[in-house]
Write a protein that holds these residues in place. Sequence first.
Motif, PDB file in Angstrom:
ATOM      1  N   PHE A   1       0.909  -1.317  -0.132  1.00 17.33           N
ATOM      2  CA  PHE A   1       0.170   0.002  -0.044  1.00 17.33           C
ATOM      3  C   PHE A   1       0.744   1.119   0.134  1.00 17.33           C
ATOM      4  O   PHE A   1       0.569   2.016  -0.721  1.00 17.33           O
ATOM      5  N   LEU A   2       1.801   1.592   0.935  1.00 18.97           N
ATOM      6  CA  LEU A   2       2.561   2.646   1.076  1.00 18.97           C
ATOM      7  C   LEU A   2       3.599   2.626  -0.034  1.00 18.97           C
ATOM      8  O   LEU A   2       4.141   3.945  -0.548  1.00 18.97           O
TER       9      LEU A   2
ATOM     10  N   ASP B   1       8.874  17.154   7.034  1.00 20.47           N
ATOM     11  CA  ASP B   1       8.255  18.090   6.354  1.00 20.47           C
ATOM     12  C   ASP B   1       6.503  17.390   6.248  1.00 20.47           C
ATOM     13  O   ASP B   1       6.185  15.998   5.680  1.00 20.47           O
ATOM     14  N   TYR B   2       5.624  18.186   6.840  1.00 23.62           N
ATOM     15  CA  TYR B   2       4.372  17.519   6.890  1.00 23.62           C
ATOM     16  C   TYR B   2       3.589  17.958   5.502  1.00 23.62           C
ATOM     17  O   TYR B   2       2.241  17.484   5.628  1.00 23.62           O
ATOM     18  N   GLY B   3       4.071  18.650   4.754  1.00 27.06           N
ATOM     19  CA  GLY B   3       3.101  19.467   3.630  1.00 27.06           C
ATOM     20  C   GLY B   3       2.620  20.714   4.002  1.00 27.06           C
ATOM     21  O   GLY B   3       2.048  21.327   3.224  1.00 27.06           O
TER      22      GLY B   3
ATOM     23  N   PHE C   1       5.907   9.908   4.388  1.00 24.98           N
ATOM     24  CA  PHE C   1       6.547   8.918   3.815  1.00 24.98           C
ATOM     25  C   PHE C   1       7.508   9.162   2.776  1.00 24.98           C
ATOM     26  O   PHE C   1       8.274   8.244   2.372  1.00 24.98           O
ATOM     27  N   ASN C   2       7.671  10.500   2.220  1.00 19.19           N
ATOM     28  CA  ASN C   2       8.514  10.565   1.237  1.00 19.19           C
ATOM     29  C   ASN C   2       9.794  10.704   1.569  1.00 19.19           C
ATOM     30  O   ASN C   2      10.847  10.539   1.017  1.00 19.19           O
ATOM     31  N   ASN C   3      10.076  11.035   2.824  1.00 18.75           N
ATOM     32  CA  ASN C   3      11.563  11.013   3.282  1.00 18.75           C
ATOM     33  C   ASN C   3      12.252   9.648   3.316  1.00 18.75           C
ATOM     34  O   ASN C   3      11.809   8.588   3.976  1.00 18.75           O
ATOM     35  N   PRO C   4      13.445   9.465   2.392  1.00 16.68           N
ATOM     36  CA  PRO C   4      14.111   8.086   2.394  1.00 16.68           C
ATOM     37  C   PRO C   4      14.596   7.664   3.675  1.00 16.68           C
ATOM     38  O   PRO C   4      14.517   6.335   3.835  1.00 16.68           O
TER      39      PRO C   4
ATOM     40  N   GLY D   1      13.593   5.731  -1.920  1.00 13.62           N
ATOM     41  CA  GLY D   1      12.350   5.909  -1.294  1.00 13.62           C
ATOM     42  C   GLY D   1      11.044   5.709  -1.893  1.00 13.62           C
ATOM     43  O   GLY D   1      11.079   4.880  -3.027  1.00 13.62           O
ATOM     44  N   ARG D   2       9.865   6.221  -1.266  1.00 11.01           N
ATOM     45  CA  ARG D   2       8.737   6.068  -1.925  1.00 11.01           C
ATOM     46  C   ARG D   2       7.997   7.344  -2.264  1.00 11.01           C
ATOM     47  O   ARG D   2       8.569   8.254  -1.385  1.00 11.01           O
TER      48      ARG D   2
END
Length: 560
Positions: free
Chosen positions: A81-82, A448-450, A487-490, A531-532
Motif C-alpha cells: 500500500f505504502l 515535512d508535513y506538507g 513517507f517521502n523521506n528516504p 524511497g517512496r
Amino acid sequence: MKNKIKHIAIGLSAVLTVVSCKNDDFLDKYPPDAFTEPSYFKTEQELSFFANRFYGSLPLSILQHRDTQSDNMVPNSPDNFLFGTYTVPSEGGGWDTGAWNGIRNCNFFLENYQKVPGNTKEKYAAEVRFFRALYYWEKVVRFGDVPLILKKVGDASPEIYGPREPHKKVMDEVLKDLDFAIQHLPEKASAEAGRLHKDAALALKSRIALWEGTFRKYHNLGDERVFLEAAVDASEKLMAKGYEIYSTGKPNQDYRDLFIKDNLAGNKEAIFHRHYLRSVETGRHEYSRYAKGSNNGCSKDFMEYYLFKDGKPISTTSYAYDDSTPSKEAENRDPRYAQTIATPGFVKTSSNPPLIVNLPEIGTPVTTTGYWFIKGMSSDPKQEEAYSSDTDMFIFRYAEVLLNYAEAKYELGTLSQADLDRTINKIRDRVAMPHLTMDAVADANASDYGYDVAPILYEIRRERRVELVGEGFRFNDILRWKAGKLFNNPKTIRGMKLTDELKAEYATDAVKKLPVDSDKYLIVYPAYPNGRTWNDKMYLYPIPTDELKLVGYKQNPGWD
C-alpha cells in the motif's frame, strides 16, 4: 515464521481469558452470522454470552507488527500500500459481507436484548454499542463514506447494500454509541473482571474523538470542535479518576518494565488490559519469542526523533551527536531510546550466562534496520517458550489519554502550560526528561508535513510518536493529520549507519555486503533505493470492484 504469526494472531485475538467461558451449547443454538429470529434471548446470561463474541476485537496495543505500515518501522518486505503497488481488489478488501458481520451482529443484538427481563441488560447493550462504535470507526478510517445500518438486516435485505453515507454523519452516530456505552457501563471497580467498564469507553471516546476532530480539521470537513471538545471531556473525566503514569523512580528501567509485566492488575496506568494466564490455553501468547526473529526494525527517521537528555533535538542539542556506531548514537538520548531499541549491552536472554547484544544483528531475521524493537519483549527465558508467554498487554493506557488531551487542547486553541504539566510532562517525568514548555523552539531538522506545524504542536506530535511507538497509532495519526508526505523521506525506510569500519567488526561476509546509500545508511529495499512517494488517494482504501458493479458505488478518489 508464518506459523508463528498465525499462532500469535490466534492467541492475541482470543476473547479475554476471564470472559472466554464455556458456551458451546449457546453457540450451537445459533450460528453467529445467521440472521434468523432466535429462541434463546431469554436470560441476561445469554446476553453476556452473545456479547463475548465481540471481545476478540479489542485493540491490543503492543504488537510489533502494528506499526509496520508506517514510517516507524521497516519490515522485511515492502508494504504494497505504502509503495503504491496496491491494486483495487476484485472482492473482499475489507468490504465483503463477512467484513460487515461484526456490525450486523451488533444490530441484531440491539434489536433483541430488550426481550430479556432483568435490571442489567443495558450493561450488555452498552458493551455491544461500544463495539459497534469501534467497528464503524474502523470502516470510516479505511473507506471514508460507508453505509450506515443501525438495525438488523439479513444477507438479502436491500439495506445491506444501502447508499454510502457521509463520513461525518457516520461518525456522529459513533459518538452517540460511545456516549450510551459510557452512560450504561458499570464503574471499573464494580465491573466483572475482564469486562468493559466506563473507563474503557471513555478511553475509546478520547481516542476516536481526537482522530475525528483532527481529521475534520486537516481534511477541511468542518465541524471539528464538537469532536475535539468530546476528546477533551472524555480525557478530563479519566484524569479525575486517579490514574497515574507508572513509575518507581527508575528512569532507565520503568518504561521498558511497564510492557513486560505478567500482571497489570492494580497498575495505575492500566485503564483496561488483556490478562494472560499460563495455565489457560487461550491465555498465552508468544510475543517475546516472535519479537526475537520478526524480520522488522525501526526506521532511521524514527530514531532521529528521540530528543537528547537536555530536551533538545539533534539540530539544537548541547550534546555531540555521532551515529557512526550504535553505542555513540544512543549516548545521552531520551532514556526511552534504550528501553525501546536494543543497544549494545542489552540483555537478550537472562540465562546463565546471559545473552548480551554487542552489535545489531543485521543480515538476520532479528532486525532489518539494526534498530531492533524490544518494547514488550521480555528477556525472561520462560517467556521464550513456544506459546507459553503470559505477559499482559494494554488495551487502553493512561499515557495515551494524556497525549490525546494535550493535542486536543492545542487544536482548540486552549492549551496552557498547566495542561502540559499535567499531561506530557507527567509522561516525561517517568524518564527524567526536561519538561516541555509553551515557548518550544522550532526544530531546524523538522519533518515535512506538507504544511507549517507550530513548534509546540510539533513537539506534542513528537512525544506521541516516541511514547506510543509499536502500539498501532502511527498510520492512523498520519491519516488524520493529512501528513502522507512524511513517507517521502528516504530515511523512513533506511536503517543504521553502516560504515566500512563498523562492517569490519562483523564476522560474516553477508553483513559486509549489505547495501548502503551515499551517507552509509543501510538500504533495506534495494529495489527502492530512492524511497517512496505518497499519493493522496492513499488517505482512503479503494472499494472492491464487485461492490462497485453490484451496488453502483462511486469509487474513492484516485482509485478509478
